[in-house]
Structure formats: structure tokens, C-alpha cells
Enzyme design. Structure first.
Site: not given
Length: 515
Positions: A351, A394
Site C-alpha cells: 500500500h 497507490c
């Protein structure tokens, strides 16, 4: 001055009620991991966490002012702006458009909704959710903002997942149901701006929707202001001609890709006894910090392992790493002797946020920290050798929307310096490449069964184009083209990868020998 700033934070803490603290926790829920937020019982603890994440400091108190502005603490803002240390810093009263916005429009919108809901409305909302959320949670004395967080955990609510919320509000408070619909429609028309806009002084200075989006951005803020320009005279500046050449390279994989006169560019040597080390950090399980698991990441790991083994690299794998474990893995890599290696590769599957990647403990590792571990100042055997990072993560929560072709304008920037550079030295941050799966502020997509768009395209194009002698930046441009053409089933979600580099030569991997 630091003591003065801590006094400012203490002043803010003492002015917060319990409900106002919960409001701040909700607004910060995209900036801090859920596990940390659950431990916060005071403003002091919240501010300490924000400072530990480099989100709040004397040099940059803008997040504090933004939180107070959103929660309409106007009098407190004026009081802080009159404080001596805040005036000295000069950031607190900076014009709003010049401050970096840390709290997303989505998070602010949910907060605004909560301000319009009375206790009876909240009871009605909980009643409508009785068959969706557990009765135990609903019977707790949850505020509406806490209820929103529970809905996000159950995937019933998100920036692009407002259907359930709209249906509920349409029943409980029709006017707010219409407001949600209006927000969704406005969100579809948000203009995407590729570059960070902190330096623009007014809206008139912002790029228009007709501004060209470069396929290769340069290491900007992560490289402490280092900027590079790349002007390929071989590329046509006429948009229609450029479009034709790019499309021809996409439609047929056997077509020749546009070249930048490689004969004029020096190549990094790839003649060592071994190609080098490829470190793969594969973060899958984030349940400890409330972020769930990353289904599909093992497919990416296998693809990366296979293709870099094929290219002649020694593969090292680290799985489910915390922030400290990520940095230790890179420091261990830096401590190795790379004298006989041609380069070094680090692939990170995790992430992420705007300025870094997230460990499984929810803690952020800044891109600058990743790069610094392999600096020639720390690892002399990597002097002058390419240090290649491939980042699948992301960099925000926004989704890119499809746009129609435009006629692009061109601006030329000229960078000059009178400073002399010794002939036998190179900049510390030279010879880096960071291939990002997405541009700043936006999400990247992962198929649970097939892996991520970016990594799968990268591995496919390495296998396809390395045997044809293509250099790495040309291959990444093809990856950009391939991923940019992908979309979800609705056709509304798009993704744009972003290679960022300070390479001084071209990277051309020798074609592996056929088995």
C-alpha cells in the site's frame, strides 16, 4: 521555537471537546493507520502521531490549520495566527490556495454530512443498517462519523462507493440524498492535474485541461529539487503525428517503437560477472493495522521473480515487512559488495501514500528514505551504476477518469546554473530510476486473480522488448501506453504509471541466452 510550537499544540488540545477530537480523528483517518487512531484518547496523542509521521511540525503547521478550518474553529485560528512562533514561521496565515491540502474532498464531504444529522436521524440510519452491520456495533454509542468508518471497514462506503449511503440518506433526509448525488456528479468532472501545485500562486497559474501530461516525470520533491529535462528532437511536436506514431506502436507488438537516437546516448555497462541483486518486498497482510490483505500480490511477486531471474539477477525476497524491516532489507542490500554487479533492482509491492510506501504496521517509508539507502555515499560499490526501483502502490485515493483528446500546448523550460561541477564527480542522487505504478494523488488497481495492471504490463514488456534491444525507458513508455488503455468494467477508472529518473545513460539489458 520547538517548545513554543508544543505550547501551541497544547493550547489547541485544551480547547477540544471529546466530540471535536473524534471529528479530527475521522478527518485524519486517511493519514494514520486505524490501529494508531484507535489508541488516541487525547489531542496530545493525535498531534504526537502526526508529528511522528512528519505530517505536522513547526516548519509546516498547515495540517493543523486545515483541520481547524474544516471544523470551523475560526476564533482559534485567529488566536493561533497571532501567536509569535506561528507568525515567525509564516505558514499559518499563508493564502489558502498556496497550502497543500492533506484532507481529501471525500473525507471533508462526509464530515459536512454529519454536521447536518440530528440524533433521531442517526437512530434511523442505524435502523436501516441493522441487516448490514452487526447488531453489536450498531448498539454501541457510535457517532455518525464512527459509523462511516465501520461502513468503510465492511466495504459499504468509499470515495467511489456511495450507493449505500445515498439510498439511506434518501430515506432519512432526502435533501442530503440529493447532496450526495450532486457530489458524485461533480466528482466525475474533476480535472486531473499531473503536477503538484504547491508552487502556483493563483488559480490562473494552474495548468489548464489542455496542458500536455508528460509520460515521464522527473524526480521532483522526492529528489530535493533535482530537475531534469529531456527534449527528444526525434519526436514530432505535431499532436496528430505523435498520436499516430504512438498508436502504431501499441496496435502491433512487432512494430518498432519510437527511438531517441540511442546511438548518440551512452549506455551503462552490462558486462559484469553477474547482473546484480533484485530485492522484492511483497507486503500482503495488513490486518494488524486495519488495512486488510492485498489479494493478487503473490501473482505479481512470481512474475517479477521469473522475469528478473531470466534477466540474470539474483533474487532476494522479503514478505510482510514493517517500516523498519523495509529499511533494514535495503540497508542489508546496501551493505553487500556490488563491485562485480552491473546494477541493483528493488521491487516493492505494498500500500502507499503520496510521498512513500506503507509497511504492514501502517507506518510510512518515504521515497527519499528508500533512495538514500542505496546512495553511493553509503554503498561505494554502486557508484555510477543504475539503481532501479519499481513501486506498485497507490499514491492517493482518487481515481483517474477518461478524458477526450485535446490539442496540447507546449511550454519550454530552461534550467541554468553558474555553479562549477568537478569533472570527476557525479551528483549523489544521479543514476536512479523510480518506476511508479501511478501518478501522485491517485490509486492504482490490482486484480485479485491476475495481479496489478502495472506489474503485469512491466513483466510482459520486459520479456517482449529486451530481446529486441530496447532500452528501459522505452520499455516503460510502452508500459505507460498499455496501462493507460486499461479501465474497469464501467470504463470510468483509469491509471497512469509514472517513471521518474535521474539516469545519466541508457539502461539496456543484454538479451538472455535462449535455453
Amino acid at each position: 521555537m520547538e517548545m513554543c510550537f508544543q505550547s501551541v499544540l497544547l493550547k489547541v488540545q485544551e480547547s477540544l471537546s471529546a466530540d471535536e477530537l473524534q471529528d479530527l480523528l475521522f478527518l485524519c483517518s486517511d493519514l494514520l493507520c486505524l490501529r494508531d487512531l484507535n489508541t488516541v484518547s487525547s489531542g496530545q496523542k493525535l498531534f504526537t502521531l502526526l508529528q511522528e509521521q512528519d505530517l505536522l511540525s513547526l516548519e509546516d503547521p498547515s495540517l493543523l490549520m486545515e483541520l481547524l478550518r474544516i471544523t470551523k474553529r475560526t476564533r482559534l485560528i485567529r488566536s493561533l495566527q497571532s501567536d509569535a512562533c506561528m507568525q515567525t514561521n509564516g505558514t499559518a496565515d499563508q493564502p489558502q490556495q498556496q497550502q497543500q491540502q492533506r484532507i481529501s474532498r471525500y473525507r471533508q464531504f462526509l464530515y459536512e454530512l454529519s454536521e447536518s444529522i440530528c440524533d433521531q436521524d442517526l437512530k434511523n440510519i442505524k435502523f436501516l443498517l441493522m441487516k448490514t452491520l452487526s447488531r453489536r456495533k450498531l448498539e454501541q454509542n457510535l457517532t455518525l462519523l464512527q459509523l462511516f468508518l465501520e461502513m468503510e471497514k465492511e466495504d459499504l462506503l468509499g470515495e467511489n462507493n456511495l450507493d449505500v449511503l445515498q439510498r439511506i440518506f434518501a430515506d432519512v433526509y432526502p435533501a442530503l440524498g440529493k447532496k450526495i448525488n450532486q457530489y458524485r456528479e461533480e466528482n466525475l468532472n474533476v480535472v486531473f492535474i499531473a503536477e503538484e501545485t504547491e508552487g502556483f500562486s493563483s488559480k490562473a497559474d494552474l495548468p489548464s485541461s489542455q496542458t500536455s501530461l508528460p509520460s515521464v516525470e522527473i524526480l521532483g520533491r522526492e529528489m530535493d529539487g533535482i530537475t531534469l529535462t529531456k527534449n527528444a528532437s526525434g519526436f514530432s511536436r505535431d499532436n496528430s503525428q505523435r498520436s499516430d506514431s504512438v498508436n502504431s506502436g501499441i496496435d502491433s507488438e512487432s512494430s518498432e517503437m519510437p527511438q531517441i537516437g540511442n546511438s548518440m546516448l551512452e549506455q551503462y555497462e552490462m558486462k559484469g560477472e553477474w547482473r546484480g541483486v533484485c530485492l522484492i518486498i511483497n507486503n500482503y497482510d495488513f490486518s494488524a493495522c486495519g488495512m486488510g490483505i492485498r489479494d493478487g500480490t503473490d501473482i505479481d511477486h512470481e512474475s517479477l521473480r521469473d522475469v528478473f531471474e531470466w534477466l540474470g539477477f539474483e533474487i532476494l525476497t522479503r514478505r510482510n515487512c514493517t517500516r523498519e524491516q523495509i529499511l533494514k532489507a535495503l540497508m542489508d542490500l546496501s551493505a553487500r559488495d556490488h563491485t562485480q554487479a552491473d546494477c541493483v533492482v528493488c521491487c516493492i509491492l505494498s500500500h502507499g501514500r503520496l510521498n512513500g510506501i506503507v509497511g504492514v504496521d501502517g507506518q510510512l517509508v518515504f521515497f527519499k528514505e528508500l533512495m538514500a539507502t542505496l546512495s553511493p555515499l553509503r554503498c561505494s560499490s554502486l557508484y555510477g551504476k543504475p539503481k532501479l526501483f519499481f513501486i506498485q502502490a497507490c499514491r492517493g485515493t482518487q481515481n483517474q477518469r477518461p478524458v477526450f483528446p485535446q490539442t496540447f500546448t507546449e511550454d519550454e523550460d530552461v534550467l541554468a546554473s553558474d555553479a562549477g561541477v568537478p569533472r570527476d564527480s557525479i551528483p549523489e542522487m544521479a543514476d536512479y530510476l523510480m518506476a511508479m505504478s501511478t501518478v501522485p494523488l491517485y490509486a492504482s488497481f490490482r486484480d485479485k486473480n491476475n495481479g496489478t495492471w502495472f506489474i503485469q504490463s512491466l513483466c510482459h514488456n520486459l520479456r517482449l522488448l529486451v530481446p529486441r534491444g530496447k532500452d528501459l525507458l522505452s520499455i516503460l513508455t510502452k508500459v505507460n501506453a498499455d496501462v493507460s488503455r486499461k479501465s474497469d468494467k464501467s470504463g470510468l477508472k483509469k491509471q497512469m504509471p509514472q517513471p521518474e529518473f535521474s539516469l545519466t545513460k541508457t539502461v539496456v539489458f543484454p538479451p538472455p541466452a535462449l535455453p
